[in-house]
Design an enzyme around this catalytic site. Structure first.
Site, PDB file in Angstrom:
ATOM      1  N   ASN A 183      59.495  36.323  43.576  1.00  0.00           N
ATOM      2  CA  ASN A 183      58.732  37.369  42.901  1.00  0.00           C
ATOM      3  C   ASN A 183      57.412  36.779  42.440  1.00  0.00           C
ATOM      4  O   ASN A 183      57.395  35.813  41.675  1.00  0.00           O
ATOM      5  CB  ASN A 183      59.518  37.924  41.698  1.00  0.00           C
ATOM      6  N   SER A 224      66.722  46.825  41.211  1.00  0.00           N
ATOM      7  CA  SER A 224      65.756  45.743  41.337  1.00  0.00           C
ATOM      8  C   SER A 224      65.866  44.761  40.172  1.00  0.00           C
ATOM      9  O   SER A 224      65.866  43.546  40.362  1.00  0.00           O
ATOM     10  CB  SER A 224      64.340  46.330  41.390  1.00  0.00           C
ATOM     11  N   SER A 272      59.422  42.844  44.979  1.00  0.00           N
ATOM     12  CA  SER A 272      58.519  43.568  44.091  1.00  0.00           C
ATOM     13  C   SER A 272      59.385  44.384  43.151  1.00  0.00           C
ATOM     14  O   SER A 272      60.222  45.182  43.591  1.00  0.00           O
ATOM     15  CB  SER A 272      57.600  44.464  44.914  1.00  0.00           C
ATOM     16  N   GLU A 273      59.212  44.193  41.838  1.00  0.00           N
ATOM     17  CA  GLU A 273      60.228  44.653  40.893  1.00  0.00           C
ATOM     18  C   GLU A 273      60.336  46.166  40.747  1.00  0.00           C
ATOM     19  O   GLU A 273      61.297  46.662  40.165  1.00  0.00           O
ATOM     20  CB  GLU A 273      60.056  43.973  39.531  1.00  0.00           C
ATOM     21  N   ASN A 274      59.369  46.900  41.280  1.00  0.00           N
ATOM     22  CA  ASN A 274      59.564  48.356  41.259  1.00  0.00           C
ATOM     23  C   ASN A 274      60.711  48.784  42.177  1.00  0.00           C
ATOM     24  O   ASN A 274      61.308  49.839  41.972  1.00  0.00           O
ATOM     25  CB  ASN A 274      58.268  49.099  41.609  1.00  0.00           C
TER      26      ASN A 274
END
Lengths: 236, 219, 236, 219
Positions: free
Chosen positions: B23, B88, B46-48
């Site tokens: 990340n 996520s 990607s943390e979304n």
């Protein structure tokens, strides 16, 4: 199956029952996957004193940002509220309350709310302002804080396709907070790009089972892009 | 001479191992993706809600429904998966991401990090940073060693409100590569032409200089 | 992408590192969606003293039941352990320990384990033997107990299709406990009916992202049916 | 005469409302699905991970990967969704299922229910029963009013280990339809030909008999 037909005739019916002082969970991340038409309806209704749970608060003039124009929002619970001058003004003027919540904790709090988990421990936020005043406990050497669930009077979410029973799928990263938001509203209203026939969606591929959805409406979406990043060659 | 943003990113990229799920935060950390070593492949999270983030799209493939955690339009590589933000952060919080790279305002000898809030200035929010630092086993902070007034950002104790406590073990600055161990910064590598004395002068927290400090090389 | 290729050459490689006294989470509900070949490999290895987390313990001679034949299991954590005489014998003889856990709590404990949530409150089990000795607390008038997460040395799961990166989908109700089990093992081994090319599975339709999967093997499955219920007319 | 299993199921089916999501337990509760009133449609939830359970399959459509919570082979209706057991119990625990119907060994005037464990006998486990009773707003217990020795199963206080505390509000027995209110059973309807005296004699817990008790009718 009339009892399971969630489709409502118009936006007024979609948001009927929303009153001043109520709480609303909104799906979406930035301007991606936001229920544009439902937000516009809240603006039309002029409902005030709202507590809104959403990762962001849109931008000036778009998304949840439009609810700030007539001061409809009393309190925002979000992880990031950057791109919004009106937000900044109202915050500094003390007209708007903000509770900043880490993004993953916010997602998990919504999930917990929908799943009947009243509270959970997480390491996120321990030792920071987020952990202040919260119960803490050490698990296997990791310090954690107790976070409680989020539920709300209404949830407004945006999906790609849904059948009239409310079984829905999301498109690409427009999924984001929408599935959890859909589970945590006393009344969950879903706005979709397309209503399909029951059976068109693969039962095992459904992201949000219809049991979570109370009202369904087909909308049209501008889908504004917040940061248009392009690579001519396809390289980053 | 102090390192450029690109040099900092390229040095950090050497820490990537084949098969890592990574990340990368906004800013310099994003540049790390441009310097992935030959023979090493990583998957970007990607943390979304995207694992297997690809490059920016073209004019033809741009899609408002495909963005990263920085809200930039992106693409997905073959073999990517897309999921909710709860899933996520389950991935992140559960320790499944191998490496997180992010920026900071301050770090200290206890591994505390401050990166999201300057009292008196407008507070925009922590986004996913608190989740990322609380959970990753393996975090690299990329930041300048000192602020523009020359004040050290590597402190004995962070002065700003924290993003996370006791979680930082590796730091890449424009002057050096350091680790955080037992209540001290340990100097591992110096930027080319930067003296240990200069680093010492710009490190406010306790600094240990082992005998085997090397100078970084850039090809 | 060599570093992401999870495919192992054989069952020995799939379960390498499993040692006496370790813990194993197994996906499956009844005999549906169980990793038949991985269970058979554990039997072949003869590993003993295992703590096994699984909703059920198979039946005599099939599923996890075969691990009882050579007394490989020390402790079962399950919600229902009915259909198994050998299980009953070993339990009554004190050779086998059982920790009964409500089905939903078991699923949530695995999910929590994989998601880095060390503990959560739930109403399930309050005022029953399950709640004895556990911390309790009242949330909004509902009495709850604190349940902790489950993680294990190994997770063994069964999926339908996966690409070599470990991105997987489950077939029909063979999904059950498998997705949570896949997240909660230090080493997660997945047995699938078919290995497909990366890109064949829709990214938004993937049930288990490959990040959770350490080893992948293609198996052949008997898929025994526990209760064969038929309706000639299609009526219940 | 006391009600048959089918009559008990058919009376309970009258409580179903159009659009209800319903979880039916193993045994008599399962039979409720055969008596859904005209004009009412319900969707059956099976807690292993299926919403929209259909009838049993034919020899041609039987599939080992499609079972219900009783491990019976079933089908899915058009518009069904299939998901993990964690998602399924999130639905249940979160109160999204409108009605749960299940069996019991004992219930008491406080709404406590015992249904899974008889000390001294082999304990098979609670399966999903504890989750179901702890979460549903709306639960109907179907059971015989007394055991085969004539001992009441509607008690002042359950004697067996509980499945849930204070959660039962409606009970269908072979003799009567009752509600649980303010620490008492309230008689609502009697089975055809069953006297209130008989019900009183077979109800160990406090019983309230309002003036408007009706006799059930079956067509």
């Amino acid at each position: 199956m009339a009892g399971f037909d969630k489709v409502v005739p118009d936006y007024a019916a979609a948001m009927a029952g929303l009153e001043d002082g109520m709480s609303v969970i909104a799906g979406g991340f930035g301007l991606c996957g936001i229920p544009e038409g439902l937000i516009a309806q809240i603006k039309r209704m002029g409902t005030t004193g709202l507590t809104v749970y959403s990762n962001n608060c849109g931008v000036d003039g778009f998304g949840l940002g439009i609810l700030l124009e007539d001061r409809q929002v009393k309190k925002m619970v979000s992880s990031y509220v950057g791109e919004n001058k009106l937000f900044e003004q109202q915050l500094l003027a003390g007209e708007l309350e903000v509770e900043l919540t880490p993004q993953g904790t916010l997602a998990e709090k919504m999930r917990a709310g929908g799943a009947g988990i009243p509270a959970f421990f997480t390491a996120t936020g321990y030792g920071t302002p987020v952990g202040e005043g919260k119960e803490s406990r050490c698990f296997n050497g990791v310090n954690c804080i107790l976070e409680d669930a989020i539920t709300a009077d209404f949830s407004i979410v945006k999906a790609w396709k849904a059948d009239r029973y409310g079984n829905a799928i999301y498109r690409h990263t427009a999924q984001n907070f929408n599935p959890m938001a859909a589970t945590a509203g006393k009344i969950t209203v879903m706005e979709v790009e397309e209503i399909v026939e029951p059976g068109e969606l693969d039962p095992t591929g459904i992201h949000t089972p219809g049991i979570y959805v109370d009202r369904l409406i087909q909308g049209t979406f501008e889908k504004r892009i917040e940061q248009r990043t392009i690579s001519a060659s396809g390289g980053a | 001479m102090s390192l450029s943003r690109e040099q900092m990113a390229s040095r950090v990229a050497r820490e990537l191992k084949d098969g890592y799920y990574v990340n990368l935060g906004i800013g310099i950390p994003t540049l790390v993706a441009n310097y992935i070593p030959q023979g090493v492949e990583v998957m970007l999270q990607s943390e979304n809600g995207l694992l297997g983030m690809g490059p920016f799209p073209t004019e033809e493939t741009i899609d408002a429904d495909m963005i990263n955690a920085g809200k930039q339009t992106v693409t997905a590589i073959t073999g990517a998966s897309i999921f909710s933000s709860a899933e996520s952060f389950a991935m992140i919080r559960g320790g499944h991401v191998d490496l997180t790279v992010l920026g900071a305002f301050e770090v200290d000898v206890n591994g505390d990090i401050a990166s999201w809030m300057i009292p008196g200035k407008l507070i925009k929010g922590m986004g996913g940073a608190m989740d990322l630092v609380a959970s990753a086993e393996n975090i690299i902070v990329i930041m300048t060693h000192a602020d523009k007034h020359g004040n050290s950002k590597l402190l004995e104790k962070c002065t700003l409100p924290l993003t996370g406590a006791g979680c930082i073990k590796q730091i890449m600055t424009d002057l050096a590569w350091l680790t955080v161990e037992d209540g001290a910064f340990v100097l591992r590598e110096t930027a080319p032409g930067i003296s240990i004395d200069e680093i010492r002068a710009k490190t406010a927290g306790k600094l240990i200089v082992p005998d085997d400090v090397r100078e970084m090389t850039f090809s």
